[in-house]
Each structure stands twice: as structure tokens, then as C-alpha cells.
Design a protein around this motif. Sequence first.
Motif, short mmCIF file in Angstrom:
data_model
loop_
_atom_site.label_atom_id
_atom_site.label_comp_id
_atom_site.label_asym_id
_atom_site.label_seq_id
_atom_site.Cartn_x
_atom_site.Cartn_y
_atom_site.Cartn_z
N ARG A 94 -1.25 40.33 15.93
CA ARG A 94 -0.41 40.12 17.36
C ARG A 94 0.57 38.99 17.00
O ARG A 94 1.62 38.89 17.65
CB ARG A 94 -1.34 40.30 18.45
CG ARG A 94 -0.74 40.62 19.82
CD ARG A 94 0.06 42.03 20.00
NE ARG A 94 0.98 42.00 20.60
CZ ARG A 94 1.38 42.29 21.83
NH1 ARG A 94 0.35 42.61 22.59
NH2 ARG A 94 2.54 42.16 22.52
N LEU A 136 -1.11 45.88 11.04
CA LEU A 136 0.18 45.43 10.77
C LEU A 136 0.90 45.20 12.10
O LEU A 136 2.24 44.83 11.89
CB LEU A 136 0.87 46.53 10.01
CG LEU A 136 0.57 46.19 8.28
CD1 LEU A 136 0.46 47.73 7.80
CD2 LEU A 136 1.22 45.22 7.92
N ASP A 137 0.40 45.28 13.23
CA ASP A 137 1.05 44.92 14.64
C ASP A 137 2.03 46.00 14.72
O ASP A 137 3.18 45.62 15.42
CB ASP A 137 1.52 43.71 14.66
CG ASP A 137 1.74 43.26 16.13
OD1 ASP A 137 1.16 43.62 16.96
OD2 ASP A 137 3.11 42.33 16.10
N ILE A 138 2.07 47.08 14.10
CA ILE A 138 3.10 47.99 14.61
C ILE A 138 2.59 48.78 15.88
O ILE A 138 3.33 49.09 16.65
CB ILE A 138 2.81 49.10 13.49
CG1 ILE A 138 3.90 48.70 12.03
CG2 ILE A 138 3.94 50.46 13.61
CD1 ILE A 138 3.39 49.18 10.94
N ILE A 139 1.21 48.89 15.91
CA ILE A 139 0.81 49.36 17.24
C ILE A 139 -0.30 48.31 17.83
O ILE A 139 -0.85 47.50 16.74
CB ILE A 139 0.11 50.66 17.40
CG1 ILE A 139 -1.01 50.75 16.36
CG2 ILE A 139 1.31 51.90 16.96
CD1 ILE A 139 -1.62 52.07 16.34
N ARG A 140 -0.49 48.41 19.09
CA ARG A 140 -1.53 47.06 19.54
C ARG A 140 -2.92 47.88 19.94
O ARG A 140 -2.73 48.59 20.72
CB ARG A 140 -0.82 46.53 20.73
CG ARG A 140 0.17 45.40 20.35
CD ARG A 140 1.52 45.88 19.77
NE ARG A 140 2.43 44.73 19.09
CZ ARG A 140 3.36 44.46 19.68
NH1 ARG A 140 3.64 44.83 21.07
NH2 ARG A 140 4.04 43.48 19.40
N ASP A 194 4.03 49.98 21.43
CA ASP A 194 3.65 50.45 20.18
C ASP A 194 4.97 50.96 19.47
O ASP A 194 5.69 51.47 20.27
CB ASP A 194 2.65 51.55 20.25
CG ASP A 194 1.42 51.05 20.64
OD1 ASP A 194 1.13 49.73 20.38
OD2 ASP A 194 0.60 51.67 21.23
N ARG A 237 10.48 41.68 15.42
CA ARG A 237 10.86 42.70 16.28
C ARG A 237 12.32 41.91 16.93
O ARG A 237 13.43 42.77 17.16
CB ARG A 237 9.98 43.16 17.28
CG ARG A 237 8.74 43.82 16.58
CD ARG A 237 8.04 44.55 17.71
NE ARG A 237 6.89 45.23 17.27
CZ ARG A 237 6.07 46.10 17.54
NH1 ARG A 237 6.27 46.54 18.85
NH2 ARG A 237 5.10 46.67 17.03
#
Lengths: 271, 315
Positions: free
Chosen positions: B69, B51-55, A267, A121
Motif C-alpha cells: 500500500r 501488487l496494490d492493485i486492490i486493497r 481497487d 497512480r
Amino acid sequence: MTPAARRPVLPLMGKALLDTWRSTLVWALVLLSVLALYLPLYPSMAGPEMERLLASLPEELISALDYDQIATGAGYAQATFFGLLGFMLSSAVAIGTGAAAIGGDEDEGLLELTLAHGVTRTQVVLERSLALLLRMAFLMMVIYAGVLALNGPSELGLDPGTLVQAVAQFLLLVLLGGTAALLGGAAGGHRTHGTAAGALVAVGGYMLNALGNQGEDLQWMHAFSPYHWALGGQPVANGVDWSALWGLAGLNVLFVALAVFALRRRDVGGA
Amino acid sequence: MENVIEVQGLAKSFGHREALRGIDFEIPRGSVFGVIGPNGAGKTTAMRCLLDIIRPTAGQVRVLGTDPRRAGPEIRRRIGYLPGELALERRITGRRMMDHFAAISGPVAPGRVEELASRLGLELDRQSRKLSKGNKQKLGLVQAFMHDPELLILDEPTSGLDPLMQREFLGMVEDARGRGQTLFLSSHLIGEIEQAADRVAILRDGLIVRTATVQELRAGARRRLRVLAATDPETLAAALEPLPGLELLDTEKLGEGVGALEARFSGEVGALLHALAGVEVLDLVLEEPDLEEAVLELYGSLPGNGRHRAGEPRP
């Protein structure tokens, strides 16, 4: 497992620049047209006509528009272009680019797939910030070349070296709207958040400057106006103001750092 | 066997909405695992957490031995992902899009993209906005498969594909399994992945209500049974009704000494034949088990059952 993996350098930045080069060229033409429209008017306006025009305008309007230096070539270039249309158009490009970089990408559902690939990111924010910087720097070079080309014919009498400094300072000012927009999108997850944040910084700075010009007791507002830091010292005539330059650069870096922080902790893609 | 994915107590809330309420599963290396559930059951949420797009709000997740994470880009290069709501850039050809993804994920073997594209009948030189939904889905599949990742996480992979392409996709899954790749698939229809998956988890309202092999599901599924016998329907019904797993639907007298019976049957076929041993059977139809219906019952999307929790008895 990795057969001579030659990865391109800064792939996300390269893509961001490549994706927008057409619109960058269009903006360059727009900015050049504005320069070509305003600067050649200077010789006909300088002198008694200009004196009469200024005398007819209310004093508050003159100070709000920073027109008090308009009778000189540098003052004219700053008041008509850098202080007004040039600022508005360049800020619009920067804010649009910044808002699209993270928030817009997420709105369109594209950020999710990018993040599922081999990037971090932090890398996404930094490479796209760099693309924003390069895009704006290119437009500033176009502006510099345009002003310089019109300098002689329009009898502005600008010093090329001083103009470099002024354009650099101007770049950091308009970039600030862009990095604010990028931060807004990175924190909020939508293009609209970015546009709002960028507009707040650009328009807010402009308003604080205009109000601060209205009198002694409102002058404190200048301290909070990036617009005033960048343009209040008449950089087209006087060159760089180092404290303003560092202040603007520092704030840009801070916005990008906050964008990294914001995107890393939330998120992506919403509920 | 080594597990490529291990999930324990995974929960995720969006504000007050609980999308996942604590699920556990593991996927051994080299296997194909499917998750079935209606829209909103939490399939996409679970995959995005991997996929660590959301936690996650709570729980432990390990993917390829690492917490997503903390996983760096190296881990994600070993994963191929197809999002459930696939969004693609519009003004770009498939080829350039694949070049870009190869640049950030890679390495992709030369010719691999073309090979996958021709297998799926996909034109790489058209702009993506001019592609049909099915062809966009194929682009999504190509970018997930092209770097031959150890793990493929595919959210609704067959959505938008015509039956021919669905079959081609199953072939790609088979090939991937043959190469030792691990696959995690989701669908809202079991029929779309029953041929591909070794094990299936059925997800409903954020909870796994059952994990089973497809054979186990099929064994427990109800089949439609029709018997025509040279006896009156009452005798026929009396012979079959005691069978475990038999639900009588209808009996009919089709003439002197001929009776018909219809039932739903989820018991053992051997026991059924045994029960019919004393009857002169004229015709017997035992249909293929309806997996779709079995799954529907499990996740209670039949009318009125939507709000049931897993622990509660179902009608």
C-alpha cells in the motif's frame, strides 16, 4: 543494480500521444473541413439576406443559438463554429480521450498491468491528463491556423491577437469535458462513467446557456454554464475574459486533482 | 531465512462476497511457492493485493519488506507480474510493447527480451492482435521476466501454453531460482507446477486448506493398487484389509487358487510389502499417486462439496 538507467521523460504521456496521433490527424482534418464549409459562406450571408433570415426566425431560437451577433464576422465565426459544430466536435474528441484515459484502459484490462510496473497512480493520471491537454492544444492550433487562413478570403475581419485569446479560452472550455470524462473514469472504473460525466459537463453547460438566454428570469443559469463563461462574452470579437479563463483553468485542475484522489483510493479492476 | 512475502490474516471482500477469508503464508527468498485452487478460490485476489492493485479488507501484507500500500514504484520495479486475465493492447508489436514496459519498469539488460522471445519461440515484430492466445501469454511472460526482478508473481503462467512451452517455462523457473529469484505461481492444476514449486498452498473458498511440500502431498495421496496372487480372494483381502490407508474396491476369483484385488492405497509402501509377505504374489501394480485427485479432494470441488468450510469434516 541500475546500470546507467536512462528513463524516458513522461513515458506514459509519450505513449498516449503516440497511440492516438493518427486519429488526432483525422480530427484535425474534420475540423478544418467544417471551417472550410462554414466560414466562406459569410460574405454571401452578411447584409440584407442575413437580416431577412434573422427576421424570419423566432426570437427564442436566435437567442438559444446565440445568433444575435451573427451579422458581424466575429459573431458569425463564433455562432457557426466555436459555439456550435466546433464545440460539439472538439468536445467529442476531448470526452473520448478523457474517458479512454483511465476508465477505458481499465475496461480493457490494461490498467492493471501498467500499475504493476514502476509507476504511481498519480503519475498515470497526470501524464494522461497532460496528453489530453496536448492533444486538444494541437487541435486548437489547427483551428486557429484554419480560421486565420480563411479570415481574408471569407472577409471575416478578425484580429489575429484577439483570436488567439478566444481559441485559448475555447480550449479550456472543451478541455473541461475531457477532464470531467477522465475524472468519471477514474472514479467509476469504466469508460461509460467517463463518457457520461464528460457529456453532462459539455451538454449541460450548453443547455444552461441556451435556457439562460431565454429571458431575465432564467439568466441566473448562465452562472452555472462553463459554456457561457467561455463564450458568453463574445471572445472572438472581444478577446479573453480573465475571470472566465481562470475559472475554467481552475475547474480543469480541480477535475484532474479529484481524478488522482479517486484513483488512488480504490481497487482497480473491480470484483 | 529472509521472507520476500509475508501475509497474515489477509482478507478481501467485494461487497458481500468474501474472496479471501483470512489467509497466512510466507515465501522465503530464493524459493518457489505455488498456490493451487479452483477458479474463484481467491488466487488472483491474493496476488492483486500483493501488487496494490486492490486493497485488503483486513490483514498484514509485506512484500520485499514493505507494505504494498505504501510501496513506491521502486518496489514494483523489483517485481515481475503476469496477470491471470492477461489483456494486451492490440495494435502494437510485441517489441514496442516491451519497450514501453521497459521504459516504465526497467532497466532491462540489452538483448534480454530477444533471448526470452527466442527461448519461447515468440515473434516480437507481429502485432499483438494477430497472435494466438499462447503467444500472447508468452508476451506476458517476457514482460514479467525481462528485467530479472527479485520477485516474480505469476498468475496462471502456463495457461494457454502447449506442453512443450510448459516445459520451457519450467526451465525458466529453474533458471530464475538458480539466480536467487523468488517465485510465486498459481494454477488450478497441480500438475502444471508440481515440478517447479518447493511448497504449495491449496486455496479453497478464500481459505488455505493446506500448505505442504509436493512430496508431502504425494505421500498422502491415494494410489491405485492391483494385486494378483496365487490364493483365493478372501485370503488376499484378509491379509491387506487391516492396512492403514487401504480402501478395498473389488476382489475377484480368476480361477482355481488365483485371486485378484483392487484397492486405493495411501499408506506406507513398506507396510504393504510386509502385509504381502505371506502371499504368493503373481503380479503387483501400484500406480503413481494421483496428485490431481488428492488436491481435488482437499479443495472439495468434487460434486456437492463446494460449499464446505475448511473447519467442517469432509466426507
